[in-house]
Design a protein around this motif. Structure first.
Motif, PDB file in Angstrom:
ATOM      1  N   LEU A  10      -3.047   2.939  13.693  1.00  0.00           N
ATOM      2  CA  LEU A  10      -1.628   3.304  13.761  1.00  0.00           C
ATOM      3  C   LEU A  10      -1.459   4.690  14.371  1.00  0.00           C
ATOM      4  O   LEU A  10      -0.556   4.917  15.192  1.00  0.00           O
ATOM      5  CB  LEU A  10      -1.014   3.252  12.361  1.00  0.00           C
TER       6      LEU A  10
ATOM      7  N   ALA B 101       7.976   0.749  14.769  1.00  0.00           N
ATOM      8  CA  ALA B 101       6.784   0.851  13.937  1.00  0.00           C
ATOM      9  C   ALA B 101       7.148   1.006  12.468  1.00  0.00           C
ATOM     10  O   ALA B 101       6.504   0.419  11.587  1.00  0.00           O
ATOM     11  CB  ALA B 101       5.933   2.036  14.392  1.00  0.00           C
TER      12      ALA B 101
ATOM     13  N   VAL C 207       2.838   3.993   7.912  1.00  0.00           N
ATOM     14  CA  VAL C 207       3.171   4.561   9.220  1.00  0.00           C
ATOM     15  C   VAL C 207       3.492   6.047   9.077  1.00  0.00           C
ATOM     16  O   VAL C 207       3.100   6.870   9.912  1.00  0.00           O
ATOM     17  CB  VAL C 207       4.356   3.806   9.857  1.00  0.00           C
TER      18      VAL C 207
END
Length: 291
Positions: free
Chosen positions: A38, A199, A219
């Motif tokens: 990520l 995201a 995230v």
């Protein structure tokens, strides 16, 4: 030594690119790799041409989970797969890259995915993020082992199309120099802001909506683990306390992952490689050090 070769790229040994003795196996077997992936995506989005290619040619809006799965499958194949599996994964990426080209609306510059400079950017973001995150999460690696990992991974960059005449960061010092040199080219475009919003809130339906807070927290932690200069570009604080807190949270997350069944955090290529080589499930047990 026999190996596999296609019309493009160097030969890959029949047994695969890496083995249990490699640092790559240790790094890529770590459950903190998801967080590193990520972070890599958030960092990659800062290059306007790389982000334009994703925005205009990727199906991340319609199928974000598919994109993550394909990326994970590529990493798994080139890390733990046989020579044939690694070559198939590399050839697939190179075929896709040949058709990804266009013009970035934010800068007016043309781009193509097989541009060596963009290939190096994507590669540096990935390996730099994987290495930084797993070490901060608790995987013990010496400076020499970190450099060895980057040297090992430079072979993957060559396979996906970076020519011999283009430098690939192959040590921690070289990686720091690379990011310092490329920073003037970076910016947050509208496409990057859209990707970041996506995201945090990807499409989830039904009972999966219950996972939104946990996913958004993951995230957010990946954001906090970006380099301070990258956080500042996104309009976030670059404070040292953010780095310290993020590292502690990553360690806690990694420790929690180790308490889950292996099947929850081990990829199929790793499992297949262990079975192929007759290695015990604890072959990479040293990864638990630092928990």
């Amino acid at each position: 030594m026999s190996g596999t070769r296609s019309a493009e790229g160097p030969r890959i040994p029949a047994e695969g690119l890496f083995g249990p003795e490699s640092v790559t196996w240790r790094v890529h077997a770590d459950p903190a790799m998801l967080l590193g992936g990520l972070r890599a995506l958030l960092l990659q989005a800062l290059h306007p041409l790389a982000m334009a290619g994703v925005s205009q040619h990727s199906a991340f809006r319609e199928d974000p989970w598919g994109r993550l799965d394909r990326t994970a499958a590529f990493i798994g194949a080139v890390t733990y797969g046989t020579g044939e599996e690694a070559r198939e994964a590399v050839d697939r990426v190179r075929r896709v890259h040949r058709h990804v080209r266009g013009t970035d609306p934010a800068t007016g510059r043309d781009y193509r995915a097989d541009d060596p400079a963009l290939l190096v950017w994507v590669h540096a973001c990935e390996v730099g993020s994987f290495l930084d995150v797993v070490r901060r999460a608790g995987l013990p690696l010496t400076p020499a082992e970190a450099d060895a990992y980057l040297r090992e991974q430079s072979a993957v960059a060559r396979l996906v199309g970076v020519p011999a005449g283009t430098d690939v960061p192959d040590s921690a010092a070289a990686l720091r120099r690379y990011f310092a040199e490329v920073r003037p080219e970076l910016c947050v475009t509208p496409a990057a802001r859209e990707a970041v919003r996506f995201a945090f809130l990807p499409p989830l339906h039904g009972s999966a909506l219950l996972a939104v807070p946990a996913w958004s927290g993951l995230v957010g932690l990946a954001f906090a683990m970006l380099p301070p200069w990258a956080r500042r570009m996104y309009g976030l604080p670059g404070w040292w306390i953010t780095d310290r807190t993020a590292g502690l949270e990553a360690r806690a997350l990694r420790a929690a992952a180790f308490r889950l069944p292996r099947s929850w955090w081990e990829g199929p290529y790793l499992v297949a490689a262990r079975e192929r080589l007759g290695l015990p499930a604890e072959a990479l047990g040293a990864n638990r050090a630092g928990v």
